[in-house]
Design an enzyme around this catalytic site. Structure first.
Site, short mmCIF file in Angstrom:
data_model
loop_
_atom_site.label_atom_id
_atom_site.label_comp_id
_atom_site.label_asym_id
_atom_site.label_seq_id
_atom_site.Cartn_x
_atom_site.Cartn_y
_atom_site.Cartn_z
N HIS A 56 0.85 -1.18 0.00
CA HIS A 56 0.00 0.00 0.00
C HIS A 56 0.89 1.24 0.00
CE1 HIS A 56 -3.84 -2.02 1.85
NE2 HIS A 56 -3.37 -2.66 0.79
N GLU A 58 1.09 3.81 1.91
CA GLU A 58 1.66 4.15 3.22
C GLU A 58 2.87 3.28 3.54
OE1 GLU A 58 -1.49 3.38 2.38
OE2 GLU A 58 -2.87 3.97 3.97
N CYS A 86 -5.85 1.65 6.15
CA CYS A 86 -6.49 0.41 6.59
C CYS A 86 -5.84 -0.07 7.89
CB CYS A 86 -6.36 -0.65 5.50
SG CYS A 86 -4.65 -1.24 5.27
N CYS A 89 -1.97 -0.79 7.60
CA CYS A 89 -1.17 0.43 7.55
C CYS A 89 -1.21 1.19 8.87
CB CYS A 89 -1.64 1.31 6.39
SG CYS A 89 -1.36 0.55 4.77
#
Length: 157
Positions: A56, A58, A86, A89
């Site tokens: 992701h 992040e 999410c 993360c």
């Protein structure tokens, strides 16, 4: 609105655009900034192209910052991301000791920083993250909606 927050969110939008245009990934971008205002790491969603469910935006930004600093702790740093993180993360940010999170759009399905869940504020953790959501939130939300509308053959809004 804090002009620094807006500035860095616009940079995260540019990274989100890269995810979409170059890799046909969901357009989420992230920038990790030091207390002195230096970019330590940047990222965009790469989970499809890298075949990596953890890639992701992040996580990619935190990985780059950790390498740049030579440390897995990202103390006193701010993470800017176009979409509310999410659970994966959010917990990575807690472990990294991120000081501050600034995000654009809330995620009504998997948001873990105040909407569906609030993992970063859980008092059982040994670290707290200051959270500011909704920075350029309408624009961030529209960008994501238009990405999915295009996938369905619908015109942008």
């Amino acid at each position: 609105m804090d002009t620094n927050d807006e500035h860095w969110m616009r940079r995260a939008f540019m990274l989100a655009d890269r995810a979409e245009q170059e890799f046909d990934e969901i357009p989420v971008g992230a920038v990790l900034v030091s207390p002195a205002g230096e970019v330590l790491g940047e990222g965009w969603n790469r989970n499809i192209v890298d075949h990596d469910p953890s890639a992701h935006a992040e996580i990619m930004a935190m990985r780059a910052a950790g390498k740049a600093l030579g440390n897995h702790r990202l103390v006193d740093c701010t993470l800017y991301v176009t979409l509310e993180p999410c659970a994966m993360c959010a917990m990575a940010m807690v472990h990294a000791r991120i000081a501050r999170l600034v995000f654009g759009a809330t995620d009504p399905k998997t948001g873990a920083c105040g909407s569906v869940f609030d993992l970063v504020a859980d008092p059982r953790h040994n670290h707290r993250i200051e959270v500011r959501g909704g920075v350029l939130g309408d624009e961030a939300s529209r960008r994501l909606s238009n990405y999915f509308r295009a996938k369905r053959g619908k015109p942008p809004r």
